[in-house]
Design a protein around this motif. Structure first.
Motif, short mmCIF file in Angstrom:
data_model
loop_
_atom_site.label_atom_id
_atom_site.label_comp_id
_atom_site.label_asym_id
_atom_site.label_seq_id
_atom_site.Cartn_x
_atom_site.Cartn_y
_atom_site.Cartn_z
N ASP A 23 0.82 -1.20 0.00
CA ASP A 23 0.00 0.00 0.00
C ASP A 23 0.86 1.26 0.00
O ASP A 23 2.03 1.24 0.38
CB ASP A 23 -0.92 0.02 1.23
N THR A 51 -12.41 3.61 -5.37
CA THR A 51 -11.31 3.70 -6.32
C THR A 51 -10.93 5.16 -6.53
O THR A 51 -11.80 6.02 -6.66
CB THR A 51 -11.73 3.07 -7.67
N THR A 53 -8.11 7.82 -8.75
CA THR A 53 -7.31 7.90 -9.97
C THR A 53 -6.18 8.89 -9.77
O THR A 53 -6.41 9.99 -9.24
CB THR A 53 -8.19 8.35 -11.16
N SER A 75 -3.07 5.58 -8.66
CA SER A 75 -4.41 5.01 -8.84
C SER A 75 -4.53 3.74 -8.00
O SER A 75 -3.54 3.04 -7.78
CB SER A 75 -4.65 4.67 -10.31
N GLY A 76 -5.74 3.46 -7.55
CA GLY A 76 -5.97 2.24 -6.79
C GLY A 76 -7.21 2.34 -5.92
O GLY A 76 -8.06 3.21 -6.14
N LYS A 77 -7.29 1.46 -4.93
CA LYS A 77 -8.42 1.44 -4.00
C LYS A 77 -7.98 1.96 -2.64
O LYS A 77 -6.88 1.66 -2.19
CB LYS A 77 -8.96 0.02 -3.83
N ALA A 106 -4.20 1.08 -1.96
CA ALA A 106 -3.69 -0.16 -2.55
C ALA A 106 -3.55 0.12 -4.04
O ALA A 106 -4.54 0.15 -4.77
CB ALA A 106 -4.64 -1.32 -2.28
N SER A 107 -2.33 0.39 -4.47
CA SER A 107 -2.09 0.85 -5.84
C SER A 107 -2.40 -0.21 -6.88
O SER A 107 -2.07 -1.38 -6.73
CB SER A 107 -0.64 1.29 -5.99
N SER A 108 -3.03 0.24 -7.96
CA SER A 108 -3.27 -0.63 -9.11
C SER A 108 -2.27 -0.34 -10.23
O SER A 108 -2.31 -0.95 -11.28
CB SER A 108 -4.71 -0.43 -9.63
N ASP A 109 -1.37 0.62 -9.99
CA ASP A 109 -0.36 0.96 -10.98
C ASP A 109 0.74 -0.10 -11.00
O ASP A 109 1.17 -0.57 -9.95
CB ASP A 109 0.28 2.32 -10.67
N PRO A 112 3.96 2.20 -9.17
CA PRO A 112 3.33 3.36 -8.56
C PRO A 112 4.25 4.57 -8.40
O PRO A 112 3.78 5.69 -8.30
CB PRO A 112 2.86 2.85 -7.19
#
Length: 131
Positions: A23, A51, A53, A75-77, A106-109, A112
């Motif tokens: 995270d 989410t 951005t 980006s992430g949750k 919690a990065s979705s990249d 990150p």
């Protein structure tokens, strides 16, 4: 000059980001705190599971001087929210790199840190803005 710890990443909008396991912990820099003055309200427009951005606002911070948006550095949750800030916004003034953190994402990249500045690049940004 503002306190700019090494080991953190920074945005051009004066947020800091720190990897904590998978995270990313997010807050605002001491430079931002100095510009804002006494913080009177931190309004996080997100809840755990939402989410966000990169580069988009996730809340606002209000001071005796102004109201500013808070921007997601990745980006992430949303994994965690600092609920203490609701009743104690002054924590941002007192300890912006510690107890004054805003959210954990919690990065979705894939990477990150790709769009973030290291401490040296952030110092250069502040120097160039001062001229």
């Amino acid at each position: 000059m503002s306190d700019i710890p090494s080991g953190l990443k920074y945005t051009k909008d004066h947020e800091w980001a720190k990897g904590d396991g998978g995270d990313i912990v997010v807050g605002i820099t001491s430079f931002a705190v100095e510009q804002l003055g006494d913080i009177t309200l931190v309004n996080l427009d997100v809840k755990v599971g939402d989410t966000v951005t990169e580069g988009k606002a996730f809340g606002t911070i209000e001071s005796v001087k102004t109201l500013s948006d808070l921007f997601a550095p990745v980006s992430g949750k949303i994994a965690k929210i600092n609920g203490e800030l609701e009743g104690k916004p002054e924590l941002v003034n007192e300890d912006c790199y510690g107890k004054g953190w805003m959210v954990t994402i919690a990065s979705s990249d894939a990477d990150p840190n790709a769009a973030l500045l290291d401490d040296k690049a952030y110092r250069e940004l502040l120097k160039s803005a001062a001229h």
